[in-house]
Design a protein around this motif. Structure first.
Motif, PDB file in Angstrom:
ATOM      1  N   CYS A   1      26.558  59.478  48.395  1.00  0.00           N
ATOM      2  CA  CYS A   1      26.554  60.564  47.475  1.00  0.00           C
ATOM      3  C   CYS A   1      25.099  61.360  47.570  1.00  0.00           C
ATOM      4  O   CYS A   1      24.312  60.702  48.357  1.00  0.00           O
ATOM      5  CB  CYS A   1      26.585  59.846  46.073  1.00  0.00           C
ATOM      6  SG  CYS A   1      28.237  59.110  45.428  1.00  0.00           S
TER       7      CYS A   1
ATOM      8  N   TYR B   1      36.181  62.784  41.659  1.00  0.00           N
ATOM      9  CA  TYR B   1      35.184  61.611  42.203  1.00  0.00           C
ATOM     10  C   TYR B   1      36.350  60.610  43.073  1.00  0.00           C
ATOM     11  O   TYR B   1      37.517  60.936  42.905  1.00  0.00           O
ATOM     12  CB  TYR B   1      34.562  60.698  40.920  1.00  0.00           C
ATOM     13  CG  TYR B   1      33.673  61.845  40.369  1.00  0.00           C
ATOM     14  CD1 TYR B   1      32.377  62.477  40.666  1.00  0.00           C
ATOM     15  CD2 TYR B   1      34.040  62.454  39.215  1.00  0.00           C
ATOM     16  CE1 TYR B   1      31.478  63.294  40.118  1.00  0.00           C
ATOM     17  CE2 TYR B   1      33.409  63.472  38.526  1.00  0.00           C
ATOM     18  CZ  TYR B   1      32.080  63.747  38.866  1.00  0.00           C
ATOM     19  OH  TYR B   1      31.177  64.635  38.402  1.00  0.00           O
TER      20      TYR B   1
ATOM     21  N   SER C   1      31.889  56.627  43.765  1.00  0.00           N
ATOM     22  CA  SER C   1      31.119  57.504  43.049  1.00  0.00           C
ATOM     23  C   SER C   1      31.191  57.528  41.429  1.00  0.00           C
ATOM     24  O   SER C   1      30.170  57.946  40.904  1.00  0.00           O
ATOM     25  CB  SER C   1      31.322  58.863  43.687  1.00  0.00           C
ATOM     26  OG  SER C   1      32.758  59.437  43.529  1.00  0.00           O
ATOM     27  N   ILE C   2      32.453  57.372  40.878  1.00  0.00           N
ATOM     28  CA  ILE C   2      32.370  57.519  39.492  1.00  0.00           C
ATOM     29  C   ILE C   2      31.798  56.214  39.006  1.00  0.00           C
ATOM     30  O   ILE C   2      31.201  56.457  37.835  1.00  0.00           O
ATOM     31  CB  ILE C   2      33.953  57.531  39.081  1.00  0.00           C
ATOM     32  CG1 ILE C   2      34.004  57.966  37.759  1.00  0.00           C
ATOM     33  CG2 ILE C   2      34.725  56.244  39.190  1.00  0.00           C
ATOM     34  CD1 ILE C   2      33.698  59.327  37.244  1.00  0.00           C
TER      35      ILE C   2
END
Length: 259
Positions: A84, A142, A146-147
């Protein structure tokens, strides 16, 4: 936002106040057989600041391993990898999974052209067949990793019991209709120990075939770290739980721990 000169991925970012480079979380996995909870494996998630395609990036990976007890019924060997941007907007995701007799790979590359969110998807099926697809969305999308990083940085002081937070998640095949629901606060005693934590409780739901299903319930430390100390997983073949058994490199004091 674009007019102010911010990069497109900034629309999908969030300020990171929950973790720092070098954090490592370890979990014990349990499965329910005939009303008895049996330890069936372990999981470890590590996060650090590194580079991805020459750019600064958060790298997180989650390794899940079942033991011989679980292998008798269901083989589970999953490795999830995520990169990310520093603002936690996703750059790349990969999942390599051996689940039962199947092994497959999902990959997603993220770009943000013209303020949109574009996903280049690649899947290798269990039979070796490869699939490529590119999808462009007006909203932020997402993945499973990443979430998770994003949710750890929600401002808990603004959450109200019953509040629903849309969390569109994609793999290399589908975009899910999914969301988080804040269930309130609870005090949780760790499995097999005297440690207690004040926790935020959140449920992850997915809607499929016209029905809503709770997939995971998270118990997250009610402090600046927002570390999951317990996860209840409602699987198609039964119920599983994960309990935090070790942590290191956390960013802030674990003020949620009750002595």
């Amino acid at each position: 936002m674009l007019g102010t000169g911010l990069s497109a991925h900034a629309q999908c970012g969030i300020a990171n106040t929950a973790f720092k480079s070098g954090e490592s979380l370890e979990y014990d996995l349990y499965f329910n057989w005939q009303f008895i909870w049996v330890k069936v494996g372990s999981a470890q998630m590590d996060t650090k600041m590194t580079k991805f395609e020459g750019k600064d990036a958060w790298k997180s990976y989650l390794i899940t391993r079942g033991n011989s007890k679980l292998d008798k019924y269901f083989t589970m060997r999953d490795t999830l990898l995520s990169y990310c941007n520093p603002d936690l907007s996703p750059m790349y995701f990969r999942k390599g999974a051996r689940e039962g007799s199947r092994y497959y790979v999902d990959e997603i590359w993220y770009t943000y052209p013209n303020g949109n969110c574009q996903l280049k998807k690649h899947r290798i099926d269990a039979d070796g067949e490869q699939h490529w697809k590119t999808s462009t969305y007006r909203n932020c999308i997402y993945d499973m990793m990443s979430i998770f990083l994003r949710a750890r940085n929600f401002d808990a002081t603004k959450l109200k019991k019953g509040q629903v937070i849309p969390t569109p998640i994609s793999d290399a095949r589908n975009l899910s209709n999914s969301w988080l629901e804040f269930r309130g606060r609870e005090t949780f005693k760790m499995n097999g120990s005297k440690e207690k934590f004040r926790c935020l409780v959140m449920s992850f739901y997915e809607r499929e075939d016209g029905k809503s299903h709770e997939l995971i319930r998270f118990y997250i430390t009610d402090d600046q770290n927002h570390i999951p100390v317990r996860l209840d997983m409602f699987l198609s073949f039964g119920s599983a739980k994960a309990y935090l058994n070790n942590y290191k490199g956390v960013r802030s004091a674990m003020t949620s721990k009750i002595k």
